[in-house]
Design an enzyme around this catalytic site. Sequence first.
Site, short mmCIF file in Angstrom:
data_model
loop_
_atom_site.label_atom_id
_atom_site.label_comp_id
_atom_site.label_asym_id
_atom_site.label_seq_id
_atom_site.Cartn_x
_atom_site.Cartn_y
_atom_site.Cartn_z
N ARG A 124 -39.84 4.40 35.83
CA ARG A 124 -40.25 3.04 34.93
C ARG A 124 -40.47 1.53 35.69
O ARG A 124 -41.72 1.30 35.16
CB ARG A 124 -38.70 2.60 34.72
CG ARG A 124 -37.60 3.55 34.36
CD ARG A 124 -36.45 2.85 34.68
NE ARG A 124 -35.97 1.75 33.47
CZ ARG A 124 -35.30 0.56 33.75
NH1 ARG A 124 -35.00 0.25 35.19
NH2 ARG A 124 -35.53 -0.93 33.13
N GLY A 178 0.92 -0.92 0.15
CA GLY A 178 0.09 0.38 0.29
C GLY A 178 0.62 1.37 0.23
O GLY A 178 1.21 1.74 0.78
N SER A 194 -0.26 6.60 14.61
CA SER A 194 -0.60 8.14 14.51
C SER A 194 -0.25 9.19 14.95
O SER A 194 1.21 8.98 15.15
CB SER A 194 -1.67 8.05 15.95
OG SER A 194 -2.12 9.19 16.13
N VAL A 218 -3.66 -1.07 3.37
CA VAL A 218 -4.98 -0.86 2.74
C VAL A 218 -5.94 0.16 3.28
O VAL A 218 -6.50 -0.22 4.20
CB VAL A 218 -4.95 -1.71 1.81
CG1 VAL A 218 -3.87 -2.36 1.36
CG2 VAL A 218 -5.56 -2.79 2.70
N ALA A 261 0.81 4.33 -0.45
CA ALA A 261 0.02 6.44 -0.85
C ALA A 261 0.52 6.41 0.00
O ALA A 261 1.55 6.90 0.31
CB ALA A 261 -1.60 5.63 -0.49
N VAL A 262 -0.40 7.37 0.63
CA VAL A 262 0.84 8.93 1.30
C VAL A 262 1.75 8.10 2.34
O VAL A 262 2.84 8.04 3.11
CB VAL A 262 0.38 10.32 1.74
CG1 VAL A 262 1.11 10.89 2.84
CG2 VAL A 262 -0.63 10.80 0.88
N MET A 263 0.29 7.15 3.35
CA MET A 263 1.17 7.24 5.18
C MET A 263 1.78 5.69 4.60
O MET A 263 3.24 5.16 5.19
CB MET A 263 -0.21 6.85 5.50
CG MET A 263 -0.77 7.34 6.31
SD MET A 263 0.12 8.66 7.32
CE MET A 263 -0.09 6.98 9.06
N HIS A 304 -8.13 6.67 21.53
CA HIS A 304 -6.72 7.77 20.59
C HIS A 304 -8.32 8.93 19.99
O HIS A 304 -7.99 9.72 19.87
CB HIS A 304 -5.76 7.20 20.41
CG HIS A 304 -5.18 8.17 20.11
ND1 HIS A 304 -5.84 9.17 18.37
CD2 HIS A 304 -4.13 9.14 19.70
CE1 HIS A 304 -4.70 9.40 17.93
NE2 HIS A 304 -3.98 9.78 19.09
N ASN A 305 -8.07 8.25 19.16
CA ASN A 305 -9.61 9.10 17.95
C ASN A 305 -10.71 9.56 18.64
O ASN A 305 -11.06 11.00 18.10
CB ASN A 305 -8.97 8.10 16.44
CG ASN A 305 -8.87 7.56 15.71
OD1 ASN A 305 -7.11 8.15 15.82
ND2 ASN A 305 -8.23 7.64 14.57
N ALA A 359 -9.59 0.06 5.13
CA ALA A 359 -9.89 -0.47 6.07
C ALA A 359 -11.26 -0.78 5.85
O ALA A 359 -11.93 -0.65 4.77
CB ALA A 359 -10.56 -0.01 7.55
N TYR A 385 -40.47 -12.41 35.12
CA TYR A 385 -41.26 -13.57 33.76
C TYR A 385 -39.99 -13.04 32.20
O TYR A 385 -39.77 -12.42 32.62
CB TYR A 385 -42.32 -13.16 33.07
CG TYR A 385 -42.88 -12.26 32.76
CD1 TYR A 385 -42.59 -12.34 31.49
CD2 TYR A 385 -43.16 -10.95 33.40
CE1 TYR A 385 -42.83 -10.82 30.49
CE2 TYR A 385 -43.09 -9.63 33.15
CZ TYR A 385 -43.40 -9.15 31.46
OH TYR A 385 -43.77 -8.03 30.65
N GLU A 437 -8.87 12.42 20.43
CA GLU A 437 -9.02 13.76 19.38
C GLU A 437 -10.17 14.41 19.03
O GLU A 437 -10.34 15.35 19.11
CB GLU A 437 -8.33 13.10 18.32
CG GLU A 437 -8.08 13.74 17.28
CD GLU A 437 -7.55 12.69 15.67
OE1 GLU A 437 -7.81 13.21 14.67
OE2 GLU A 437 -6.43 12.27 16.03
#
Length: 485
Positions: free
Chosen positions: A448, A12, A131, A77, A14-16, A189-190, A79, A483, A193
């Site tokens: 209730r 994979g 992260s 890739v 991509a940028v990461m 963590h997210n 998720a 019951y 954030e």
Amino acid sequence: MNNPIADIGLIGLAVMGENLALNIESKGFSVCLYNRTAAKVREFMCGRGGGKRFVGAGTLQEFVSSLARPRKIFMLVKAGPAMDELIDKLTPLLQPGDILIDGGNSQFTDTIRRVRQAEKAGLLYVGSGVSGGEEGALRGPSLMPGGSPAAWPHIRPVFHAICARTPEGEPCCDWIGEDGAGHFVKMVHNGIEYGDMQLICEAYDLMKRGLGMSNAEMHKVFADWNAGELDSYLIEITRDILGFQSRDGGNVIDLILDVAGQKGTGKWTVSAALDEGMPLTLIGEAVFSRCLSAAKAERVEASRQIGFEVGMFSGDASRLVDDLRQALYASKIVSYAQGYQLLHAAAHTRGWNMNFGGIALTWRGGCIIRSAFLGEIKKAFDRSPGLVNLLRDSYFKQAVEIRQAAWRRVVVTAVTLGIPVPCFSSALAYFDGYRSARLPANLLQAQRDYFGAHGYERIDHPRGEFFHTDWTGRGGSTTSQAYSV
């Protein structure tokens, strides 16, 4: 094609993926690369990866054959189904003991399933939170690995080499726990954030609309805050954003549409909290604030129909700014207290052996929520490893107590002016609720029992003993607990 043997594989680009590959290679490891679009591998190796210890593979078979045993494969890739599809293609090509590492934002329940699936096939599986964004991936991210414990000794040298470091030089990476623990911690963590960002936005809104401060004035405030107890990545970038001007001298921040995006991890955190029965109120409000922002057209129309002019603060502006600083710190304590309560609950439910102080250390550097504040959380768990809530730690209890008056003034001011502060106010409500020996849930239980015969416990009887009242004189003695269907 006979490729040289690589220390680790990465799928994979991509940028990461690119940045993480460069990070790994820079620490002395050779890396085999594969991307679904083969041209991307060639482009990278002729560009940013040129002259370095990278091996390109055109097929998965070639990729797998280029790796030293036990094979360590970092998958970056998308998720969801794309990850499952990749795992299904890799599994027949691997041998017992080989290690698959998911470095994406996978849902922790998917990771639990994949660990079991991989181990059944004789493989080891790691779901690792990563992260720090693209800059962190290149220079040192916070890493949160969990999954098959037998994988950790094999991947630890790579993970500790590439991760961020605390100011004291400690690695911002620790083994989190079994099956989905790593991705669960990344999810929380997210969520934190989300909460931190919304709190900062509420402080910004009060300064901008309530005090009429300019971007330059707010830039100075955030610069001052970042030099003190609020020192953190998010305060730092807020300072920079407010001080940034385009080439024509305009303020970019004022041209950005007030509609927030989200990718789902905040929602997952709130959903997990509901499953565990944990009151994650601040993060919940942060998620809902993004949802409300997305209703831009509806909000614009409502502003015309439900007119209310936001007031301008007429008191001591410098005092309100200092109150905001204190309220922000107190609210952050609540956000982390709630997040850690969710971690405690999930660890108990799932049987995860988590090092809670170690998690704070993992977040000290590299990640989006990195801050000096996290060092105090590490100390809190060093003082009391079984700490059930940060608000009961001596440091954090005192920190909130001395900021309580300022916190309340901020919420009162915001309500008076008509400026929404859902996270500041929900954090304060949680604090008041958590420290209340008695809450009005006795009336709720009576309600209730009145409409549903759900029963209630009594203060003059042992816990676990339930009673029912025939409130109308027309009911019977049967309760909903008597019951099952």
